[in-house]
Design a protein around this motif. Structure first.
Motif, PDB file in Angstrom:
ATOM      1  N   ASN A  57       0.786  -1.780   0.070  1.00  7.65           N
ATOM      2  CA  ASN A  57       0.121  -0.135  -0.063  1.00  7.65           C
ATOM      3  C   ASN A  57       0.367   1.743  -0.363  1.00  7.65           C
ATOM      4  O   ASN A  57      -0.113   2.092  -0.842  1.00  7.65           O
ATOM      5  CB  ASN A  57      -0.471  -0.060   1.376  1.00  7.65           C
ATOM      6  CG  ASN A  57      -2.005  -1.202   0.922  1.00  7.65           C
ATOM      7  OD1 ASN A  57      -2.945  -1.154  -0.406  1.00  7.65           O
ATOM      8  ND2 ASN A  57      -2.777  -1.191   1.827  1.00  7.65           N
ATOM      9  N   LEU A  58       1.818   1.439   0.556  1.00 12.91           N
ATOM     10  CA  LEU A  58       2.533   2.263   0.589  1.00 12.91           C
ATOM     11  C   LEU A  58       3.714   2.681  -1.023  1.00 12.91           C
ATOM     12  O   LEU A  58       3.462   3.521  -1.560  1.00 12.91           O
ATOM     13  CB  LEU A  58       3.823   2.242   1.428  1.00 12.91           C
ATOM     14  CG  LEU A  58       4.895   2.680   2.051  1.00 12.91           C
ATOM     15  CD1 LEU A  58       4.659   4.285   3.069  1.00 12.91           C
ATOM     16  CD2 LEU A  58       5.978   2.288   2.975  1.00 12.91           C
ATOM     17  N   GLN A  61       0.183   3.639  -2.412  1.00 16.24           N
ATOM     18  CA  GLN A  61      -0.632   5.025  -1.807  1.00 16.24           C
ATOM     19  C   GLN A  61      -1.938   4.733  -1.998  1.00 16.24           C
ATOM     20  O   GLN A  61      -3.180   5.288  -2.103  1.00 16.24           O
ATOM     21  CB  GLN A  61      -0.675   6.530  -2.334  1.00 16.24           C
ATOM     22  CG  GLN A  61       0.886   7.161  -2.382  1.00 16.24           C
ATOM     23  CD  GLN A  61       1.029   7.307  -1.019  1.00 16.24           C
ATOM     24  OE1 GLN A  61       0.640   7.916   0.076  1.00 16.24           O
ATOM     25  NE2 GLN A  61       2.611   7.375  -0.553  1.00 16.24           N
ATOM     26  N   LYS A  62      -2.487   3.846  -1.290  1.00 18.08           N
ATOM     27  CA  LYS A  62      -3.799   2.228  -1.341  1.00 18.08           C
ATOM     28  C   LYS A  62      -4.519   1.616  -0.714  1.00 18.08           C
ATOM     29  O   LYS A  62      -3.993   1.131  -0.162  1.00 18.08           O
ATOM     30  CB  LYS A  62      -4.155   2.449  -3.116  1.00 18.08           C
ATOM     31  CG  LYS A  62      -5.779   2.191  -3.103  1.00 18.08           C
ATOM     32  CD  LYS A  62      -5.744   1.840  -5.168  1.00 18.08           C
ATOM     33  CE  LYS A  62      -7.531   1.952  -4.659  1.00 18.08           C
ATOM     34  NZ  LYS A  62      -7.921   0.348  -4.665  1.00 18.08           N
TER      35      LYS A  62
ATOM     36  N   ASN B  52       2.916   9.188   8.806  1.00 22.53           N
ATOM     37  CA  ASN B  52       2.703   7.728   7.713  1.00 22.53           C
ATOM     38  C   ASN B  52       2.900   6.162   8.550  1.00 22.53           C
ATOM     39  O   ASN B  52       3.516   5.941   8.914  1.00 22.53           O
ATOM     40  CB  ASN B  52       4.137   7.915   7.005  1.00 22.53           C
ATOM     41  CG  ASN B  52       4.126   7.323   5.737  1.00 22.53           C
ATOM     42  OD1 ASN B  52       3.444   5.953   5.732  1.00 22.53           O
ATOM     43  ND2 ASN B  52       5.403   7.329   5.029  1.00 22.53           N
ATOM     44  N   PHE B  54       1.195   3.861   7.528  1.00 28.18           N
ATOM     45  CA  PHE B  54       2.445   3.138   7.168  1.00 28.18           C
ATOM     46  C   PHE B  54       2.894   2.351   7.283  1.00 28.18           C
ATOM     47  O   PHE B  54       3.383   0.826   8.418  1.00 28.18           O
ATOM     48  CB  PHE B  54       1.976   2.797   5.725  1.00 28.18           C
ATOM     49  CG  PHE B  54       0.878   2.769   4.813  1.00 28.18           C
ATOM     50  CD1 PHE B  54      -0.838   2.035   5.238  1.00 28.18           C
ATOM     51  CD2 PHE B  54       0.334   3.664   4.081  1.00 28.18           C
ATOM     52  CE1 PHE B  54      -1.415   1.997   5.169  1.00 28.18           C
ATOM     53  CE2 PHE B  54      -0.950   4.021   3.648  1.00 28.18           C
ATOM     54  CZ  PHE B  54      -1.401   3.289   3.688  1.00 28.18           C
ATOM     55  N   ALA B  55       4.359   3.387   7.508  1.00 25.94           N
ATOM     56  CA  ALA B  55       5.712   3.002   8.048  1.00 25.94           C
ATOM     57  C   ALA B  55       5.734   2.875   9.266  1.00 25.94           C
ATOM     58  O   ALA B  55       6.503   2.368  10.111  1.00 25.94           O
ATOM     59  CB  ALA B  55       6.638   4.266   7.769  1.00 25.94           C
TER      60      ALA B  55
END
Lengths: 341, 341
Positions: A57-58, A61-62, B52, B54-55
């Motif tokens: 996803n990173l 970007q979804k 961020n 995700f990270a």
């Protein structure tokens, strides 16, 4: 059993393949033959391999999630809408993250912020009773993240909206009462800050005026439509009147059914002494005696529609976003609570 | 407005600070003074900076989401439970991802797989009607990801379960009917694969036996409890009998209210000719005439309880998971549908 996360290297080792081959197989790459893919998928499932969604996803970007904010989860109408949203989103590979504003602007603002930080791919909203300031949606608008409103929608934001024609529905409900001979019609509804209640109210007033019935302010009652509010309203604002009104137009079926049962307990015959008309066509309108005349509001289809629109917007992010309003049909359903035999 | 993602470098540049300082300020690091933190937070909000996640989640291996699988979103009981889950989860900083199995084992399996791939921190489930094989939950068990069942729970899995005492509730409902003088009592319920229906049924049978009333198989009716099923059941399995039963014990209030309205349409007086008892204490049981005797099933509290337990399990992942069953109280609420005046 081990808690260690299974990697493509584990799969590659067991299968005697290179990690690159395993990785491509898992992505259904055309260069890998189908026998190999089958083996890789089977072992991946058996060993409990999970795609590294975060990393993936990173890159993309979804998140494949759609945020939904509703005023309350436990309303028959909202749960029908959510059911339609979930079904449609799920079929298209999206998850939904649901939060409730509990009719508070502050909670709604905080919900929007959370969905923004969670990077939902789209946001679907029905406004709280009290929301005045719409600034909290600006972050979504600035980033051009799809934003779709339904049912209770803002006038001041250019976003796609899915609604019914509440003015017309309010007009038709009132007109039906007038045609049945009722003249002293009380309208009980929610906060008219919200379009749904304001438009129904305007429709009610127009129907009166069009038929030369004077609109009286004391026949317009606003409250939060909770069980307590309906109980108090019927006891203190209806039954205490010297001359009882001859009809009630109440903005949802749950409240209408509850009002009907209180009135009956107090010896008021429905509809000969007083007529009642509800809104939504929930099952509850069909189990009272008499059954309640109502407006059929297609909640499940509304849910399907908003989800479909949100996903179309996600898929076509590059295209210019055209603001539009989708109006679903709603029609009068006549039952015993308004028709004298 | 720009769609470009705001970074800590943008914030640092605008504020004339180092990126490291901005980063620490955003993490509320004690080495950074509160004035600086205030400035950083204010600008971050103004410019639409998003952590961020995700990270950050990749590092922590935590998503702050709880998956929920329910049979159907649009049931009064389930929407109360979900309302309680969402409120509790949200207060603790968790989002909930909701999916519905639509009473299908295959859809439930696919939902579980999706939640697993989404790496939810915990999974909360109420089983579908038809689920037989519980293997799809094994991935959660193997990875020791908290798994909590409520209402419709599996017997074969060692996981925490939140339920009411359905045997006792079924017994008390039936006992109440017997005490009111009813003897020919039909039980209409869902698939007895599921504990909730099986246990209520066992309670019903035991109450009959304890009072020397012979249990008759034709007095036990199983269906999917949809509007159609109840309509057909009342028309084809009740009203066609030579000798009508004198009482119905129906496993949810929506079905009980609908059955009551069909019976009344067919001239059956409630409760003098036939008594009806429901289950759940939904509002619908209070608007029929007569009101429906029922078992109060605290859905909202059940939602709060399962969410609280799931979050405790997430927070104490290191501790040994003790399997437990939490039993919430449910009590008989007597109303007009079972008591002759």
């Amino acid at each position: 059993m081990s808690k260690k996360e299974i990697t493509i290297y584990d799969l590659a080792e067991k299968l005697g393949l290179s990690a690159a081959t395993v990785s491509r197989a898992l992505k259904d790459h055309p260069a890998i033959n189908s026998e190999t893919k089958k083996k890789v998928f089977a072992l991946a499932k058996k060993m409990g391999y999970r795609t590294n969604k975060f990393a993936s996803n990173l890159r993309k970007q979804k998140t494949n999630t759609i945020g939904v904010i509703v005023p309350r989860l436990n309303s028959p109408f909202m749960s029908s809408v959510l059911s339609g949203i979930e079904k449609t989103a799920n079929n298209k590979g999206y998850n939904i993250i649901i939060s409730q504003s509990l009719e508070s602007e502050a909670k709604e603002r905080s919900n929007v912020f959370t969905h923004f930080n969670n990077r939902v791919d789209a946001l679907i909203v029905s406004l709280s009773y009290e929301t005045d300031n719409m600034d909290h949606f600006q972050s979504f608008i600035n980033k051009e993240i799809p934003l779709v409103f339904f049912d209770r929608v803002p006038e001041s934001i250019n976003a796609t909206k899915v609604v019914i024609d509440n003015f017309r529905a309010g007009y038709e409900a009132t007109l039906h009462l007038i045609e049945q001979g009722y003249k002293d019609i009380v309208h009980i509804t929610g906060n008219i800050k919200r379009n749904v209640y304001k438009d129904r109210f305007e429709g009610y007033k127009r129907a009166l005026t069009d038929h030369n019935i004077l609109y009286r302010e004391d026949n317009f009652i606003c409250n939060d439509l909770s069980e307590d509010a309906i109980y108090n309203c019927i006891h203190n604002q209806i039954l205490t009147r010297k001359k009882l009104p001859d009809a009630l137009f109440i903005t949802n079926d749950t409240s209408a059914a509850f009002a009907l049962s209180i009135l009956k307990e107090n010896g008021i015959k429905i509809p000969s002494k007083m007529a009642i008309i509800g809104f939504n066509n929930d099952l509850i309108s069909k189990v009272t005696e008499p059954n309640i005349t109502t407006i059929n509001y297609p909640g499940y289809q509304m849910g399907e529609t908003v989800a479909r629109i949100a996903i179309e917007k996600i898929d076509n992010k590059s295209e210019k976003d055209v603001t539009s309003t989708v109006i679903l049909n709603a029609e009068l359903v006549v039952r015993g609570s308004t028709v004298k035999r």
